[in-house]
Design an enzyme around this catalytic site. Structure first.
Site, PDB file in Angstrom:
ATOM      1  CG  ASP A 183      -2.059   0.817   1.200  1.00 41.49           C
ATOM      2  OD1 ASP A 183      -2.223   1.780   0.478  1.00 41.49           O
ATOM      3  OD2 ASP A 183      -2.915   0.452   1.988  1.00 41.49           O
ATOM      4  CG  ASP A 238      -3.877   6.155   0.949  1.00 39.65           C
ATOM      5  OD1 ASP A 238      -4.821   5.465   1.334  1.00 39.65           O
ATOM      6  OD2 ASP A 238      -3.598   7.183   1.736  1.00 39.65           O
ATOM      7  CD  GLU A 249      -8.707   5.050  -0.559  1.00 35.42           C
ATOM      8  OE1 GLU A 249      -9.618   5.059   0.320  1.00 35.42           O
ATOM      9  OE2 GLU A 249      -7.669   5.900  -0.090  1.00 35.42           O
ATOM     10  CG  HIS A 303      -8.450   0.026   6.190  1.00 39.83           C
ATOM     11  ND1 HIS A 303      -8.250  -0.374   4.545  1.00 39.83           N
ATOM     12  CD2 HIS A 303      -7.781   1.358   6.193  1.00 39.83           C
ATOM     13  CE1 HIS A 303      -7.855   1.000   3.921  1.00 39.83           C
ATOM     14  NE2 HIS A 303      -7.477   1.919   4.948  1.00 39.83           N
ATOM     15  CG  ASP A 304     -10.431   3.568   5.289  1.00 40.95           C
ATOM     16  OD1 ASP A 304      -9.746   3.820   6.190  1.00 40.95           O
ATOM     17  OD2 ASP A 304     -10.150   3.939   4.129  1.00 40.95           O
TER      18      ASP A 304
HETATM   19  C1  GLC Z   1      -7.296   6.286   2.703  1.00 47.97           C
HETATM   20  C2  GLC Z   1      -6.947   5.141   3.741  1.00 47.97           C
HETATM   21  C3  GLC Z   1      -7.335   5.658   5.017  1.00 47.97           C
HETATM   22  C4  GLC Z   1      -6.513   6.738   5.372  1.00 47.97           C
HETATM   23  C5  GLC Z   1      -6.424   7.897   4.294  1.00 47.97           C
HETATM   24  C6  GLC Z   1      -5.432   8.851   4.604  1.00 47.97           C
HETATM   25  O1  GLC Z   1      -8.382   6.747   2.493  1.00 47.97           O
HETATM   26  O2  GLC Z   1      -7.844   4.089   3.133  1.00 47.97           O
HETATM   27  O3  GLC Z   1      -7.451   4.384   6.166  1.00 47.97           O
HETATM   28  O4  GLC Z   1      -6.736   7.345   6.673  1.00 47.97           O
HETATM   29  O5  GLC Z   1      -6.307   7.265   3.122  1.00 47.97           O
HETATM   30  O6  GLC Z   1      -4.140   7.982   4.341  1.00 47.97           O
END
Ligand code: GLC
Length: 564
Positions: A96, A196, A248, A322-323
């Site tokens: 990641d 990310d 993402e 995980h979010d």
């Molecule tokens: C993404 C991750 C999340 C994190 C954010 C900032 O959305 O999935 O867990 O807090 O980025 O890095």
């Protein structure tokens, strides 16, 4: 680029997966211990959440050194062992990459703050306006997106926590540093990367107040984002034909996601978008309580599936990460119809067009945390919003109810491997309490005759066996049906119908009607036509199928004539 169409990816939230050394936190050696379990499931790759050195204000999404493993997760050698042991079992490891920002503990940021011009330009510093920050933008974790940098009168931008400083991708040296990081990990033998919030990396030259929102419209899918991604790909993973990449994408659009993921664009293999996971937000606000809007969910699936297909884009398929709160608690039933609804959700998403992701614990229906007290939460976003909602006058009990539904910690509670005190996860006190859900564990699920794990295993097998799943077209039917999500997939003569009941009451599905609307004939289907189901039989009477609570199935026929 490797074909990702028949792949399934399993996400490991490292801190909560398996604790090998009894410190209450999951680690890399713990993942190695569980490789046979993951192999048995049948996933192709494991995506590990960030394992790099970090002060852990955002559990590793605040990276302080991209080249070293955080001691709480183990050592470089542990990772090398994991990569090679995984490889022996035909599993690839994906890392990641958090490149929108670094931790304020990163050496670059420290030098920047100390006044080193080279490193200052790696970040986004601006002068404030008298007592005000440079713009009125709001951080994704609440409060201003700007933090004052010492006494200088300057502020740095942080779209997330104030300890996560946004990087300046306009700086070529910075970009090259990031390419070096990616190339370093490619050499270690990983098969791919998740990037990310990668659609936030390109900020406009001039930053201005947002009079209609929180600022996101200025930096989401920003001005040079496609250029940056193409350059990143060219200099790193794009040189290797078989790498898998997923970006993402926060608050993005279909149009941009097509560009991010169409192979002709040479950017990424696929994208995550989150529009379907906002159907339980009141007026777009996550921190509200609202029953999910099923018709809206269907519409979003339809728009994205057809929109991406039409222009050759490719998407990740998922309800959990995980979010996110756990899907079985959010869209299914985590009590009476636990197994039925967990399997229904799996079927409904895995058989769409895209690459499915399974988030740890999903394969045996892990539900939400059900915490009762703020002291049980660890997540920086949840704790910030607890304070924000309090300052807005919301009652304590209501805030806790909102957190029970919406907190990211719902998805982060440690794996329930078994029913013992430490749940097979740890021999000491876990860093985050276990979910309060007696009776649910991997061990109990695997021991049952109607295991959810086996249902996932079957879905993965089907994707590898049937081209209609990995490569078929998508068409939604029965759009107006307020209980059922129904879609057709077609590839040559292969036709598949997927029907999923999102509610706990009975309804019907009419195969005659489907035939008259689409000319695809499932009326003669037999027991052999059922690819997968979460009930033992199909309750078919004539042309009508009686659909039971949370029932879901896929039917397959060979049909020479029409195509969808
Ligand atoms: C993404 C991750 C999340 C994190 C954010 C900032 O959305 O999935 O867990 O807090 O980025 O890095």
């Amino acid at each position: 680029m490797q074909s990702v169409k028949d792949k399934v990816i399993y996400q490991v939230y490292v801190k909560s997966f398996m604790d090998s050394n009894g410190d209450g936190k999951g680690d890399i050696a713990g993942i190695t211990m569980k490789l046979d379990y993951l192999k048995r499931l049948g996933a192709d790759c494991l995506w590990l959440t960030p394992v790099f050195v970090s002060p852990m204000n955002d559990n590793g999404y605040d990276v302080a050194d991209y080249y070293s493993i955080d001691p709480s997760f183990g050592t470089m050698e542990d990772l090398e062992v994991l990569i090679s042991e995984a490889k022996k079992r035909g599993l690839g490891i994906m890392l990641d990459m958090v490149f929108n920002h670094t931790s304020t503990d990163h050496e670059w940021f420290r030098k920047a703050i100390a006044g080193d011009k080279k490193y200052k330009d790696y970040y986004i510093f601006r002068r404030g306006r008298e007592a005000l920050p440079p713009t009125n933008w709001i951080s994704k974790f609440g409060g201003s997106a700007w933090e004052m940098a010492g006494e200088s009168g300057e502020y740095y931008l942080h779209l997330f926590d104030r300890t996560q400083a946004d990087l300046n991708w306009e700086n070529e040296d910075l970009r090259k540093e990031l390419y070096d990081v990616v190339n370093f990990w490619i050499k270690k033998g990983v098969v791919g990367f998740r990037f990310d919030v990668v659609n936030l990396i390109s900020k406009p030259d001039v930053l201005e107040d947002d009079l209609n929102g929180d600022g996101r419209r200025f930096y989401t899918d920003g001005p040079r984002v496609h250029e940056h991604l193409k350059e990143l790909a060219r200099n790193t993973f794009g040189k290797h034909h078989d790498m898998i990449t997923v970006g993402e994408m926060s608050s993005t659009s279909i149009e941009n996601c097509v560009r991010y993921s169409n192979p002709l664009e040479e950017e990424l293999s696929m994208v995550f978008n989150f529009h379907h996971l906002k159907v339980d937000y009141e007026a777009g606000d996550k921190w509200t309580l609202k029953e999910f809007d099923f018709m809206e969910l269907k519409k979003i699936f339809n728009d994205w599936q057809t929109g991406m297909e039409k222009e050759g884009g490719w998407m990740a398929l998922f309800y959990n990460n995980h979010d996110q709160p756990r899907s079985v608690s959010r869209f299914g039933s985590d009590s009476k119809y636990h197994k039925e609804s967990a399997k229904m959700l799996a079927t409904s998403i895995h058989l769409m067009r895209g690459t499915p992701y399974i988030y740890q614990g999903e394969e045996f229906g892990m539900p939400n945390a059900y915490f009762d007290d703020i002291s049980e939460y660890r997540d920086v976003e949840s704790i910030n919003y607890y304070d924000i909602l309090k300052s807005k006058g919301m009652a304590e009990a209501e805030i806790l109810e909102v957190l029970r539904e919406k907190s990211r910690d719902n998805g982060r509670t440690p794996m329930l491997w078994d029913d013992s005190d430490g749940h097979g996860f740890t021999t000491s006190v876990p860093w985050l309490p276990f979910a309060k859900v007696p009776g649910i564990s991997a061990e109990a699920d695997l021991a049952s005759s109607d295991s959810i794990f086996n249902h996932y295993r079957k879905l993965i097998e089907l994707r590898k066996q049937y081209e209609v799943i990995s490569d078929g077209t998508f068409m939604m039917t029965d759009m107006e049906n307020s209980h059922l999500l129904c879609y057709l997939r077609c590839k040559g003569t292969g036709k598949m119908l997927v029907v999923s009941n999102f509610y706990d009451d009975e309804t019907e599905f009419d195969l005659d009607k489907l035939f008259y609307e689409t000319s695809i004939d499932f009326r003669k289907c037999t027991f052999e036509s059922v690819l997968i189901s979460n009930y033992y039989d199909l309750a078919k009477v004539g042309e009508i199928i009686r659909i039971r609570p949370y029932e879901s199935f896929a039917l397959y026929v060979e049909d020479k004539h029409p195509s969808c």
